[in-house]
Design a protein around this motif. Structure first.
Motif, PDB file in Angstrom:
ATOM      1  N   THR A  70      -6.384 -17.218   1.077  1.00 10.59           N
ATOM      2  CA  THR A  70      -5.129 -16.867   1.718  1.00 10.59           C
ATOM      3  C   THR A  70      -4.072 -16.593   0.664  1.00 10.59           C
ATOM      4  O   THR A  70      -4.249 -16.889  -0.519  1.00 10.59           O
ATOM      5  N   ARG A  71      -2.948 -16.048   1.100  1.00 11.83           N
ATOM      6  CA  ARG A  71      -1.821 -15.801   0.201  1.00 11.83           C
ATOM      7  C   ARG A  71      -1.395 -17.119  -0.447  1.00 11.83           C
ATOM      8  O   ARG A  71      -1.288 -18.141   0.213  1.00 11.83           O
ATOM      9  N   GLY A  72      -1.154 -17.069  -1.751  1.00  8.73           N
ATOM     10  CA  GLY A  72      -0.788 -18.274  -2.478  1.00  8.73           C
ATOM     11  C   GLY A  72      -1.983 -19.054  -2.987  1.00  8.73           C
ATOM     12  O   GLY A  72      -1.823 -20.131  -3.575  1.00  8.73           O
ATOM     13  N   ALA A  73      -3.201 -18.522  -2.794  1.00  7.91           N
ATOM     14  CA  ALA A  73      -4.403 -19.234  -3.215  1.00  7.91           C
ATOM     15  C   ALA A  73      -4.449 -19.377  -4.733  1.00  7.91           C
ATOM     16  O   ALA A  73      -4.027 -18.486  -5.488  1.00  7.91           O
ATOM     17  N   ALA A  74      -4.977 -20.515  -5.195  1.00  9.78           N
ATOM     18  CA  ALA A  74      -5.159 -20.742  -6.629  1.00  9.78           C
ATOM     19  C   ALA A  74      -6.185 -19.745  -7.160  1.00  9.78           C
ATOM     20  O   ALA A  74      -7.303 -19.644  -6.655  1.00  9.78           O
ATOM     21  N   THR A  75      -5.802 -19.022  -8.198  1.00  9.98           N
ATOM     22  CA  THR A  75      -6.611 -17.909  -8.699  1.00  9.98           C
ATOM     23  C   THR A  75      -6.851 -18.054 -10.190  1.00  9.98           C
ATOM     24  O   THR A  75      -5.931 -18.397 -10.948  1.00  9.98           O
ATOM     25  N   LEU A  76      -8.074 -17.801 -10.613  1.00 13.60           N
ATOM     26  CA  LEU A  76      -8.419 -17.773 -12.032  1.00 13.60           C
ATOM     27  C   LEU A  76      -8.679 -16.332 -12.432  1.00 13.60           C
ATOM     28  O   LEU A  76      -9.396 -15.605 -11.738  1.00 13.60           O
ATOM     29  N   LEU A  77      -8.106 -15.927 -13.538  1.00 10.11           N
ATOM     30  CA  LEU A  77      -8.197 -14.545 -14.003  1.00 10.11           C
ATOM     31  C   LEU A  77      -9.105 -14.458 -15.217  1.00 10.11           C
ATOM     32  O   LEU A  77      -8.919 -15.204 -16.196  1.00 10.11           O
ATOM     33  N   GLU A 115      -0.639  -7.397 -17.100  1.00 12.52           N
ATOM     34  CA  GLU A 115      -0.818  -6.434 -16.022  1.00 12.52           C
ATOM     35  C   GLU A 115      -1.730  -7.006 -14.940  1.00 12.52           C
ATOM     36  O   GLU A 115      -1.451  -6.867 -13.740  1.00 12.52           O
ATOM     37  N   ALA A 116      -2.816  -7.655 -15.351  1.00 13.22           N
ATOM     38  CA  ALA A 116      -3.729  -8.253 -14.373  1.00 13.22           C
ATOM     39  C   ALA A 116      -3.024  -9.350 -13.572  1.00 13.22           C
ATOM     40  O   ALA A 116      -3.215  -9.473 -12.355  1.00 13.22           O
ATOM     41  N   LYS A 117      -2.191 -10.144 -14.249  1.00 15.76           N
ATOM     42  CA  LYS A 117      -1.389 -11.149 -13.530  1.00 15.76           C
ATOM     43  C   LYS A 117      -0.465 -10.471 -12.523  1.00 15.76           C
ATOM     44  O   LYS A 117      -0.289 -10.948 -11.397  1.00 15.76           O
ATOM     45  N   LEU A 172      -0.124 -11.075  -8.582  1.00 17.15           N
ATOM     46  CA  LEU A 172       1.164 -11.442  -8.001  1.00 17.15           C
ATOM     47  C   LEU A 172       1.565 -10.485  -6.887  1.00 17.15           C
ATOM     48  O   LEU A 172       2.227 -10.878  -5.920  1.00 17.15           O
ATOM     49  N   ALA A 173       1.140  -9.224  -7.002  1.00 15.11           N
ATOM     50  CA  ALA A 173       1.534  -8.212  -6.028  1.00 15.11           C
ATOM     51  C   ALA A 173       1.049  -8.530  -4.622  1.00 15.11           C
ATOM     52  O   ALA A 173       1.602  -8.019  -3.649  1.00 15.11           O
ATOM     53  N   ARG A 198     -11.567  -5.712 -10.423  1.00 12.78           N
ATOM     54  CA  ARG A 198     -10.287  -5.002 -10.513  1.00 12.78           C
ATOM     55  C   ARG A 198     -10.144  -3.979  -9.385  1.00 12.78           C
ATOM     56  O   ARG A 198      -9.074  -3.862  -8.776  1.00 12.78           O
ATOM     57  N   THR A 199     -11.227  -3.275  -9.094  1.00 11.83           N
ATOM     58  CA  THR A 199     -11.187  -2.285  -8.021  1.00 11.83           C
ATOM     59  C   THR A 199     -10.864  -2.943  -6.690  1.00 11.83           C
ATOM     60  O   THR A 199     -10.002  -2.475  -5.935  1.00 11.83           O
TER      61      THR A 199
END
Length: 440
Positions: free
Chosen positions: A9-16, A36-38, A42-43, A110-111
């Motif tokens: 969901t929106r706000g989910a903890a994300t690892l990049l 840019e990936a961050k 964030l978008a 990324r896609t």
């Protein structure tokens, strides 16, 4: 959306995860790629809690990254309750599925992330259709990732009987059918847009198209020139649907300014194809204004990315002998965000710009240099004008008004049966005039 399966969901903890291959992408700054990936995450409201930039010697067919790198990532996933892993690179369906199994979290590449952003931001009916088409194209080859039951077979139908088609084949067929319907709808929208474009070409107003890398400041510049309130935020892909507004420029009573979707490196091929019809508006512009974030560490690489997409549209003239490409559209560059440059860096940028005849320096945020940019754009629109002598009969008032609005009438001499005009016109406008009033 990512959350369609209830996992994220929106706000989910994300690892990049930002992979870098030795000898590749050396034109890009790694820190800038990470930022840019961050920004992409964030978008759509994701919370990036950890970042791993990885140097790869080679690509692993099963998981893209190596076993040791997977082991290095796993502790962060457990400790920070990561729900989503974003890999800033293309993943095959098998790699995506294997990584999800190894990491115990949902994985997108990324896609997939860019498709999610476009899906959330598209505001017009055509924009939503374009995004859906791109998403279906992307998913068509990835059904095996999401559905483990798809290999079971349906029973036969009709007179032939037999084992029938597998579930995965049926789902792919439904996707193909939906894509065909969307393409027909987009073709209808394209024909409508072509009619609108033809009407604009009859009107005596030049068209200016703003292009540039996402977050370069196009929409802020657009708002400065038009007094509009188009969404302009420090966010990637703040603008998706093209917006057109009327503006005045020095010596030009009226022009049409178009703000277009921002470009990005490694833009998914599915999106390039889906949005090609919308971007074709750029090919009919009288002037392309390339807005650049000149202070960004990857400004030159971003420039190359934008140029590559413009090349694919044919606006830079025929490529590799392509006889069907349109004539090259005049282009200038607006170097934006100069207010954020350190004094020494600013002096370097200004020194380079002084040696260029196709560059103006501005800060769309503060307004610095915007008036000079307006004058520069106006001068470019009139630079190719050529003086012509045109005779119009007294009853050709519409043609007379067209010439006064589109060109610069230097002399108007009444003669028997009409007017002999001396007028300066752009070659493209002269060609349009000849098509509209061939008897003149």
């Amino acid at each position: 959306m990512i959350e369609s399966d209830g996992e994220v969901t929106r706000g989910a903890a994300t690892l990049l995860v930002v992979p870098e291959w030795r000898g590749q992408r050396l034109s890009r700054d790694l820190d800038a790629r990470v930022e840019e990936a961050k920004g992409l995450a964030l978008a759509i409201g994701l919370d990036v809690v950890a970042v791993h930039s990885l140097r790869l010697r080679q690509t692993r067919a099963a998981t893209l990254i190596g076993v040791g790198q997977i082991e290095a990532i796993r502790p962060d996933i457990d400790a920070k309750a990561v729900q989503l892993v974003i890999v800033d690179a293309p993943l095959s369906a098998i790699q995506q599925r294997n990584l999800e199994t190894e990491l115990g979290a949902k994985v997108i590449d990324r896609t997939g992330l860019i498709l999610e952003i476009f899906g959330e931001r598209a505001a017009t009916a055509e924009g939503r259709l374009q995004v859906e088409l791109a998403h279906l194209d992307y998913q068509a080859g990835r059904l095996v990732r999401s559905w483990t039951h798809l290999e079971r077979q349906r029973g036969g139908f009709g007179f032939l009987g037999g084992p029938g088609e597998t579930q995965i084949e049926a789902d792919r067929r439904m996707i193909r059918d939906r894509m065909a319907r969307i393409r027909r709808q987009l073709d209808d929208a394209r024909r409508t847009r072509q009619l609108q474009r033809a009407k604009r070409q009859r009107a005596p107003w030049p068209v200016i198209a703003l292009v540039g890398y996402t977050n370069a400041g196009k929409s802020t510049f657009f708002n400065r020139l038009t007094g509009s309130d188009v969404m302009a935020e420090d966010m990637l892909f703040a603008t998706l649907d093209p917006t057109m507004r009327e503006i005045r420029l020095p010596g030009i009573d009226k022009a049409i300014l178009s703000d277009t979707v921002g470009f990005v490196s490694d833009l998914p091929t599915e999106l390039v194809a889906a949005f090609r019809a919308t971007l074709e508006e750029v090919t009919t512009a009288d002037l392309i204004v390339h807005v650049r974030d000149i202070v960004h560490p990857d400004s030159d690489a971003q420039y190359d990315d934008v140029r590559a997409i413009l090349d694919s549209l044919g606006v830079n003239g025929p490529q590799d002998g392509d006889a069907e490409a349109v004539e090259a559209v005049p282009q200038i560059e607006i170097w934006n965000k100069i207010d954020t440059a350190e004094p020494e860096r600013r002096a370097e940028i200004e020194a380079v710009a002084e040696r260029r005849a196709d560059v103006a320096i501005i800060s769309a945020e503060t307004g610095e240099g915007v008036e000079q940019a307006r004058m520069f754009m106006a001068s470019q629109l009139t630079a190719r004008h050529v003086e012509h002598r045109i005779f119009l009969a007294f009853d050709q008032g519409e043609a007379m008004a067209w010439l006064h609005a589109r060109g610069e009438v230097l002399a108007d001499v009444a003669e028997e049966g009409g007017h002999l005009l001396t007028v300066r016109l752009d070659p493209a406008d002269r060609a349009r005039f000849d098509r509209l009033w061939p008897s003149a």
